[in-house]
Scaffold this motif. Structure first.
Motif, PDB file in Angstrom:
ATOM      1  N   ARG A 170       0.833  -1.199   0.000  1.00 40.12           N
ATOM      2  CA  ARG A 170       0.000   0.000   0.000  1.00 40.12           C
ATOM      3  C   ARG A 170       0.871   1.254   0.000  1.00 40.12           C
ATOM      4  O   ARG A 170       0.462   2.314  -0.474  1.00 40.12           O
ATOM      5  CB  ARG A 170      -0.915   0.025   1.222  1.00 40.12           C
ATOM      6  N   ALA A 171       2.077   1.133   0.567  1.00 41.68           N
ATOM      7  CA  ALA A 171       2.999   2.265   0.614  1.00 41.68           C
ATOM      8  C   ALA A 171       3.949   2.272  -0.574  1.00 41.68           C
ATOM      9  O   ALA A 171       4.239   3.319  -1.151  1.00 41.68           O
ATOM     10  CB  ALA A 171       3.804   2.236   1.910  1.00 41.68           C
ATOM     11  N   PHE A 172       4.432   1.085  -0.951  1.00 42.55           N
ATOM     12  CA  PHE A 172       5.431   0.985  -2.004  1.00 42.55           C
ATOM     13  C   PHE A 172       4.941   0.066  -3.120  1.00 42.55           C
ATOM     14  O   PHE A 172       4.451  -1.035  -2.859  1.00 42.55           O
ATOM     15  CB  PHE A 172       6.743   0.406  -1.455  1.00 42.55           C
ATOM     16  N   THR A 173       5.087   0.512  -4.344  1.00 43.55           N
ATOM     17  CA  THR A 173       4.884  -0.360  -5.499  1.00 43.55           C
ATOM     18  C   THR A 173       6.217  -1.023  -5.791  1.00 43.55           C
ATOM     19  O   THR A 173       7.202  -0.352  -6.126  1.00 43.55           O
ATOM     20  CB  THR A 173       4.432   0.443  -6.732  1.00 43.55           C
ATOM     21  N   LEU A 174       6.295  -2.352  -5.656  1.00 44.71           N
ATOM     22  CA  LEU A 174       7.541  -3.073  -5.872  1.00 44.71           C
ATOM     23  C   LEU A 174       7.753  -3.291  -7.370  1.00 44.71           C
ATOM     24  O   LEU A 174       6.842  -3.717  -8.083  1.00 44.71           O
ATOM     25  CB  LEU A 174       7.514  -4.418  -5.140  1.00 44.71           C
ATOM     26  N   LEU A 175       8.965  -3.023  -7.843  1.00 46.72           N
ATOM     27  CA  LEU A 175       9.305  -3.161  -9.254  1.00 46.72           C
ATOM     28  C   LEU A 175      10.430  -4.173  -9.414  1.00 46.72           C
ATOM     29  O   LEU A 175      11.276  -4.321  -8.523  1.00 46.72           O
ATOM     30  CB  LEU A 175       9.762  -1.810  -9.825  1.00 46.72           C
ATOM     31  N   PRO A 176      10.493  -4.888 -10.539  1.00 43.68           N
ATOM     32  CA  PRO A 176      11.602  -5.830 -10.763  1.00 43.68           C
ATOM     33  C   PRO A 176      12.929  -5.088 -10.873  1.00 43.68           C
ATOM     34  O   PRO A 176      12.987  -3.950 -11.348  1.00 43.68           O
ATOM     35  CB  PRO A 176      11.229  -6.513 -12.093  1.00 43.68           C
ATOM     36  N   ASP A 177      14.021  -5.758 -10.434  1.00 46.49           N
ATOM     37  CA  ASP A 177      15.339  -5.153 -10.602  1.00 46.49           C
ATOM     38  C   ASP A 177      15.864  -5.448 -12.006  1.00 46.49           C
ATOM     39  O   ASP A 177      15.121  -5.930 -12.881  1.00 46.49           O
ATOM     40  CB  ASP A 177      16.303  -5.637  -9.512  1.00 46.49           C
ATOM     41  N   ALA A 178      17.154  -5.177 -12.243  1.00 49.84           N
ATOM     42  CA  ALA A 178      17.711  -5.330 -13.586  1.00 49.84           C
ATOM     43  C   ALA A 178      17.669  -6.777 -14.068  1.00 49.84           C
ATOM     44  O   ALA A 178      17.675  -7.035 -15.275  1.00 49.84           O
ATOM     45  CB  ALA A 178      19.153  -4.810 -13.611  1.00 49.84           C
TER      46      ALA A 178
END
Length: 438
Positions: free
Chosen positions: A140-148
């Motif tokens: 809810r606070a952070f949208t997690l994104l894939p790394d490289a």
């Protein structure tokens, strides 16, 4: 819930087929329809099943509103995706979690957080601009994104119950501000995982992808950034863990050495990020995106991201009032990048007990945001060269890379604006960002 709940994830872990109950849990965790599964615990089991190529069954606990959901999940590879079956689903109240230890609030961390074993936030400091996040899922606070590499370091760390770093994320409470998350697992006296304690620091927005016309220098800088960021992130995380004495008592001089290593590594990481930015903005075809933005709101967000750094320097940041707006035209992330650089410089060069002011005004077809400090000021003969590459007022004084102001002015001018300075020795400095009015 007495009946099984089913869903299917595609190769990108997007929830492409789902029963209503799972879709609702996904949405409450901040997920979008047909988006990447937003419940990290389910993503963890799915990734493990796909990596091993066999069906995996295990119990997980996920945050769900003010309570938590105890789930028994079966994840089975299905072509390029994973099929989920939840055969037991029990709603319950969360167990209490211990308060965050004060010695974790390190000077270089701009935001600190703690989450329980269900990845529900139990602490966040300083307080986020949107109230009520504590008690909600991390997503809810952070949208997690894939790394490289396409991985989610936080998810893998949960599966292996270990520390993580370099987790790209966007801070929902700050309009999608780019961050890097790092965390350390917490265990109870029985050795069971009880959650994570971590930090969030600003992450430079990704530069535009290299095009065939960009030249070899751009590609080299971008690749250099990719190669260096991961090991530097790891050095910083390990040095921070040593300095914070997470594994037990440590001699004071050793803790000091660890802090020096972390600080030097952060400086090098900032230089790498600036070099990548430099290669992007100096391309002949570089054009930032433009759209309506609220410059006063971005100033408040920049102040929030640097609140801990200011506190540790005994400096007060005075941002625009909450109800103040200042409509402008520019690229959201690039303007935030400029303001974070200006406020960071002001905090760095301000003496203890002083203040940094952020003030905006409309001036016809332009809007202006001024960052003013009470530092030692800048001599007239230095006010031109500080906007040159690798130039600093005092090269012997600890500080940035000498690229921040150069990049900031180039970005401002690329958005049909400018960045100016007004200062005198002993009278502080006032940097003014000028943008077209919105």
């Amino acid at each position: 819930m007495n009946h099984p709940v089913h869903g299917r994830l595609d190769a990108g872990l997007r929830l492409v087929e789902t029963d209503a109950a799972l879709a609702s849990l996904h949405a409450r965790a901040g997920g979008e329809p047909q988006g990447v599964i937003a419940v990290p615990q389910l993503a963890q089991v799915a990734r493990l099943a796909r990596r091993l190529g066999v069906a995996i069954s295990r119990g997980v606990v996920a945050a769900d509103g003010e309570g938590e959901a105890a789930l028994w999940v079966r994840a089975a590879p299905d072509g390029n995706g994973v099929r989920l079956s939840i055969v037991a689903w029990t709603e319950r109240q969360p167990a209490s979690a211990p308060a965050i230890e004060q010695d974790f609030l390190r000077a270089e961390a701009d935001l600190t957080w703690e989450a329980d074993a269900a990845l529900r936030l139990t602490a966040m400091w300083p307080a986020p601009p949107v109230p009520g996040l504590v008690g909600e899922p991390v997503t809810r606070a952070f949208t997690l994104l894939p790394d490289a590499t396409g991985a989610l370091p936080l998810v893998e760390a949960m599966a292996e119950q270990r520390a993580f770093d370099g987790q790209p994320a966007e801070f929902r409470a700050a309009g999608g501000a780019p961050l890097l998350l790092a965390g350390t697992p917490l265990f109870d006296t029985a050795g069971r995982l009880r959650g994570f304690r971590g930090t969030a620091v600003p992450r430079s927005p990704a530069p535009p992808e290299t095009t065939p016309a960009a030249g070899q220098g751009d590609a080299f800088a971008t690749r250099l950034g990719e190669v260096l960021k991961a090991p530097l992130d790891r050095i910083i995380r390990l040095a921070d863990a040593i300095g914070a004495r997470d594994e037990g008592p440590l001699r004071r001089d050793y803790a000091g050495y660890a802090a020096d290593i972390a600080t030097a590594s952060r400086h090098l990481l900032a230089l790498v990020g600036d070099l990548v930015d430099l290669s992007a903005i100096e391309r002949p075809d570089f054009q930032p995106e433009r759209g309506p933005i609220d410059l006063a709101d971005l100033a408040r967000r920049a102040a929030g991201l640097l609140a801990i750094r200011a506190l540790n320097g005994e400096v007060r940041i005075d941002p625009p009032k909450v109800d103040e707006t200042l409509s402008a035209i520019g690229e959201y992330r690039r303007v935030l990048q400029i303001l974070v650089n200006l406020v960071g410089n002001a905090v760095r060069y301000s003496p203890p007990g002083s203040a940094v002011w952020l003030r905006g005004e409309a001036a016809g077809a332009e809007v202006r945001l001024t960052v003013a400090d009470q530092g030692k000021g800048i001599a007239p003969e230095d006010q031109v060269r500080i906007f040159d590459k690798f130039e600093r007022v005092d090269p012997d004084e600890p500080g940035g890379t000498g690229l921040g102001l150069y990049i900031s002015r180039r970005l401002a001018r690329a958005m049909d604006g400018d960045l100016t300075v007004d200062s005198a020795p002993g009278q502080g400095a006032r940097f003014t960002l000028i943008l077209p009015a919105g």
